[in-house]
Design a protein around this motif. Structure first.
Motif, PDB file in Angstrom:
ATOM      1  N   ASP A 201       5.303  -3.140  -2.868  1.00 56.68           N
ATOM      2  CA  ASP A 201       4.794  -2.829  -4.646  1.00 56.68           C
ATOM      3  C   ASP A 201       3.508  -2.267  -4.974  1.00 56.68           C
ATOM      4  O   ASP A 201       2.742  -3.630  -5.928  1.00 56.68           O
ATOM      5  N   TRP A 202       2.606  -2.087  -4.464  1.00 54.12           N
ATOM      6  CA  TRP A 202       1.364  -2.212  -3.932  1.00 54.12           C
ATOM      7  C   TRP A 202       0.325  -1.350  -3.244  1.00 54.12           C
ATOM      8  O   TRP A 202       0.856  -0.934  -2.331  1.00 54.12           O
ATOM      9  N   GLU A 203      -0.628  -1.132  -3.207  1.00 49.64           N
ATOM     10  CA  GLU A 203      -1.702  -0.283  -2.805  1.00 49.64           C
ATOM     11  C   GLU A 203      -1.844  -1.383  -1.692  1.00 49.64           C
ATOM     12  O   GLU A 203      -2.379  -1.967  -1.213  1.00 49.64           O
ATOM     13  N   ASP A 204      -2.171  -0.590  -0.007  1.00 52.04           N
ATOM     14  CA  ASP A 204      -3.231  -0.955   0.669  1.00 52.04           C
ATOM     15  C   ASP A 204      -4.202  -0.457   1.617  1.00 52.04           C
ATOM     16  O   ASP A 204      -4.142   0.544   1.723  1.00 52.04           O
TER      17      ASP A 204
ATOM     18  N   MET B 208      -2.875  11.420  -1.787  1.00 50.53           N
ATOM     19  CA  MET B 208      -2.677   9.471  -2.376  1.00 50.53           C
ATOM     20  C   MET B 208      -3.251   9.354  -1.472  1.00 50.53           C
ATOM     21  O   MET B 208      -2.950   7.976  -1.470  1.00 50.53           O
ATOM     22  N   LEU B 209      -4.249   9.994  -1.111  1.00 49.79           N
ATOM     23  CA  LEU B 209      -5.317   8.522  -1.047  1.00 49.79           C
ATOM     24  C   LEU B 209      -6.573   8.385  -1.743  1.00 49.79           C
ATOM     25  O   LEU B 209      -7.153   8.973  -2.302  1.00 49.79           O
ATOM     26  N   LYS B 210      -7.031   6.922  -1.601  1.00 54.32           N
ATOM     27  CA  LYS B 210      -8.120   6.941  -2.754  1.00 54.32           C
ATOM     28  C   LYS B 210      -9.029   5.299  -2.549  1.00 54.32           C
ATOM     29  O   LYS B 210      -8.669   4.820  -1.007  1.00 54.32           O
TER      30      LYS B 210
ATOM     31  N   SER C   6      -7.660   3.767   0.144  1.00 54.95           N
ATOM     32  CA  SER C   6      -6.275   3.450  -0.127  1.00 54.95           C
ATOM     33  C   SER C   6      -4.825   3.435  -0.553  1.00 54.95           C
ATOM     34  O   SER C   6      -5.125   4.595  -0.593  1.00 54.95           O
ATOM     35  N   VAL C   7      -3.731   2.944   0.160  1.00 49.91           N
ATOM     36  CA  VAL C   7      -2.425   4.340  -0.182  1.00 49.91           C
ATOM     37  C   VAL C   7      -1.696   2.928  -1.025  1.00 49.91           C
ATOM     38  O   VAL C   7      -1.421   2.300  -1.068  1.00 49.91           O
ATOM     39  N   ASP C   8      -0.546   3.683  -1.789  1.00 46.99           N
ATOM     40  CA  ASP C   8       0.369   3.234  -1.999  1.00 46.99           C
ATOM     41  C   ASP C   8       1.935   3.307  -1.264  1.00 46.99           C
ATOM     42  O   ASP C   8       1.852   4.078  -0.876  1.00 46.99           O
ATOM     43  N   ARG C   9       1.773   2.082  -0.827  1.00 47.36           N
ATOM     44  CA  ARG C   9       2.957   1.438   0.084  1.00 47.36           C
ATOM     45  C   ARG C   9       3.918   2.102  -0.148  1.00 47.36           C
ATOM     46  O   ARG C   9       4.855   2.968   0.520  1.00 47.36           O
ATOM     47  N   LYS C  10       4.786   2.320  -1.326  1.00 44.91           N
ATOM     48  CA  LYS C  10       6.067   3.710  -1.770  1.00 44.91           C
ATOM     49  C   LYS C  10       5.508   4.996  -1.701  1.00 44.91           C
ATOM     50  O   LYS C  10       6.899   5.311  -1.354  1.00 44.91           O
ATOM     51  N   ASP C  11       4.571   5.144  -2.039  1.00 50.27           N
ATOM     52  CA  ASP C  11       4.169   6.800  -1.554  1.00 50.27           C
ATOM     53  C   ASP C  11       4.233   6.595  -0.404  1.00 50.27           C
ATOM     54  O   ASP C  11       4.806   7.831   0.505  1.00 50.27           O
ATOM     55  N   LEU C  12       3.733   6.044   0.526  1.00 51.36           N
ATOM     56  CA  LEU C  12       3.237   6.215   2.317  1.00 51.36           C
ATOM     57  C   LEU C  12       4.762   6.494   3.066  1.00 51.36           C
ATOM     58  O   LEU C  12       4.918   7.475   3.711  1.00 51.36           O
ATOM     59  N   ILE C  13       5.127   5.361   2.363  1.00 48.63           N
ATOM     60  CA  ILE C  13       7.135   5.129   3.221  1.00 48.63           C
ATOM     61  C   ILE C  13       7.547   6.800   2.736  1.00 48.63           C
ATOM     62  O   ILE C  13       8.517   7.338   3.524  1.00 48.63           O
ATOM     63  N   ALA C  14       7.142   6.895   1.191  1.00 48.52           N
ATOM     64  CA  ALA C  14       8.798   8.511   1.066  1.00 48.52           C
ATOM     65  C   ALA C  14       7.597   8.865   1.943  1.00 48.52           C
ATOM     66  O   ALA C  14       8.543  10.107   2.128  1.00 48.52           O
TER      67      ALA C  14
END
Ligand SMILES: Cc1cc2nc3c(=O)[nH]c(=O)nc-3n(C[C@H](O)[C@H](O)[C@H](O)COP(=O)(O)OP(=O)(O)OC[C@H]3O[C@@H](n4cnc5c(N)ncnc54)[C@H](O)[C@@H]3O)c2cc1C
Length: 431
Positions: free
Chosen positions: A43-46, A64-66, A94-102
């Motif tokens: 529930d965060w970005e990495d 998705m990329l910040k 930086s990427v939202d971990r939930k977006d990345l796995i989706a």
């Protein structure tokens, strides 16, 4: 002839990457994941290093990329602040971990992989030392290869037969314990650098960070020993004093987790089995590159499987995956591990001494070695440390290990031969 049956245990990032690439080649891929699809991802970005995702051919969409920001480093007494200007805005995001796995699960589904969500894997299904499939809470499944992407506490790895020669439990001292949460930013200015990394924050062995972002604050606590709620309260209170935000204003996250300390386990393949990602400890915690290393490993594993053609996926044939991984990433992963292991043995006062005497400086933090030191600096370091013999020996010992890392990584045996591997293992165990 039908393509091989591949089981991915856990939808870890490296496993998903291999699943996508193998399903695209027509392999029969099934992913077993204990959680619901909507629950996946932290529930965060990495941060991610784009070239590692490009290597796998799986760069997340631009939206998705910040941007990712560079860090300053603070010693426990907060007397010295160093700034790392190494962040490459082009390569690090930086990427939202939930977006990345989706994104990864969608790509795998599009490629034809089947998903069994809410199905917990219990163990490997073995025939002698060979892994022939998995046992889940709903049944038993056979495969030509089990890709173990179930994270650092994988029940598959834990159930392997001793004869497979793979560590079933990661060593207890090979763990960083974390707490991560986002809090509302009600007006802290976003000066550069936005990230401050605290060494031995509140004198607790480990590293914490405080990142000021638009609308929120990202707090990570990383401890070399298990964290308690008391540790979190103390750290938040200290951040509150430094930055004036409210620790009661949490908006996301707030969970305790663990990351492997680094140094991939020495053997992560056996007949019918390959571990990947955190399950094989493929992390470099100082550079936060667990995700990127997983993705590269996923591509390496898929290439290895494809190159085996119709032949059985034995240890010998899967060896190329291990060799490619260690020869590409062994040096950096061993170096991170060496530095973290050294830090673990030190006290807050020692870290202060390193910062205040310039032994730990910007170029060391950036390059993670002491190569940038001039002869004059080395003499000065020697003089400073002469008064602290325990630090001199800790540093000399770490320096010796660091000087071996490249050799150990590059000397990983070309082919699987037990005696050659045993020889390599002896040096590996020394670093
Ligand atoms: C606080 C924190 C900060 C981090 N920061 C960074 C960073 O900045 N950059 C970075 O690159 N890395 C970072 N990492 C590390 C990174 O999260 C991992 O290295 C990365 O997620 C790779 O792990 P993985 O994909 O192999 O496994 P995981 O992400 O652990 O995924 C394993 C999957 O397997 C599933 N699973 C587990 N057991 C079972 C079972 N029995 N049956 C079925 N399914 C199962 C889980 O539900 C999960 O979906 C951070 C980690 C933490 C905790």
């Amino acid at each position: 002839m039908p393509r091989k049956k591949i089981i991915v245990a856990g939808s870890g990032h490296g496993g998903l990457c291999a699943a996508i690439l193998l399903a695209r080649e027509g392999y029969n891929v099934t992913v077993f994941e204990e959680r619901e699809k909507s629950e996946l991802g932290y529930d965060w970005e990495d941060c991610i290093y784009l070239p590692e995702f490009d290597f796998a051919g799986l760069r997340p969409p631009e939206k998705m990329l910040k941007p990712f920001f560079n860090s300053s480093y603070l010693n426990p007494a907060k007397t010295v602040k160093l700034t790392d200007d190494a962040v490459s805005p082009v390569r690090l995001r930086s990427v939202d971990r939930k977006d990345l796995i989706a994104f990864l699960t969608d790509e795998a589904e599009k490629a034809g992989a089947e998903f069994r969500f809410s199905e917990k894997v219990l163990s490997a299904k073995c025939s002698g030392n060979k892994v022939a499939g998995i046992v889940t809470e709903k049944g038993e499944y056979e495969s030509d290869l089990v890709i173990d992407a179930a994270g650092m506490f994988s029940p598959v790895r834990a159930s392997l037969p001793a004869g497979a020669g793979i560590l079933r439990d990661l060593p207890e001292n090979n763990v960083i314990y974390t707490y991560r949460a986002y809090y509302r930013n009600t007006g802290i200015l976003m000066n550069s650098p936005r990230q401050t990394t605290y060494f031995f924050h509140c004198k607790r062995p480990g590293m914490d960070w405080f990142i000021t972002l638009d609308g929120y604050i990202d707090i990570l606590l990383g401890g070399f020993y298990p964290l308690t709620q008391g540790d979190v309260d103390e750290a938040l209170q200290d951040f509150e004093n430094d930055f004036s935000f409210s620790k009661n204003d949490r908006i996301r996250g707030g969970s305790f987790n663990a990351i492997p300390l680094g140094k991939a386990i020495p053997k992560f393949v056996c007949d019918g089995y390959a571990a990947i990602g955190d399950s094989a400890s493929m992390v470099e915690p100082m550079s936060g590159s667990g995700l990127g290393k997983c993705m590269c490993a996923g591509k390496m594993l898929a290439d290895t499987v494809i190159s085996a053609g119709d032949y059985e996926l034995t240890t010998e044939r899967l060896w190329r995956f291990e060799k490619d991984y260690f020869r590409s990433f062994g040096r950096s992963s061993f170096s991170d591990y060496t530095i973290m292991s050294m830090l673990k043995e030190l006290k807050a006062e020692d870290i202060d001494y390193f910062f205040e005497k310039g032994i730990l400086n910007q170029s060391v933090l950036k390059s993670k070695n002491f190569k940038g030191f001039s002869a004059w600096q080395i003499i000065n370091v020697g003089i400073s440390l002469a008064k602290k013999p325990h630090l001199l020996s800790a540093l000399a010992f770490a320096g010796l290990k660091l000087s071996l890392t490249e050799k150990v990584a590059l000397s990983f045996p070309e082919r699987y031969k037990e005696d050659e591997f045993e020889k390599w293992l002896k040096i590996y165990n020394r670093i």
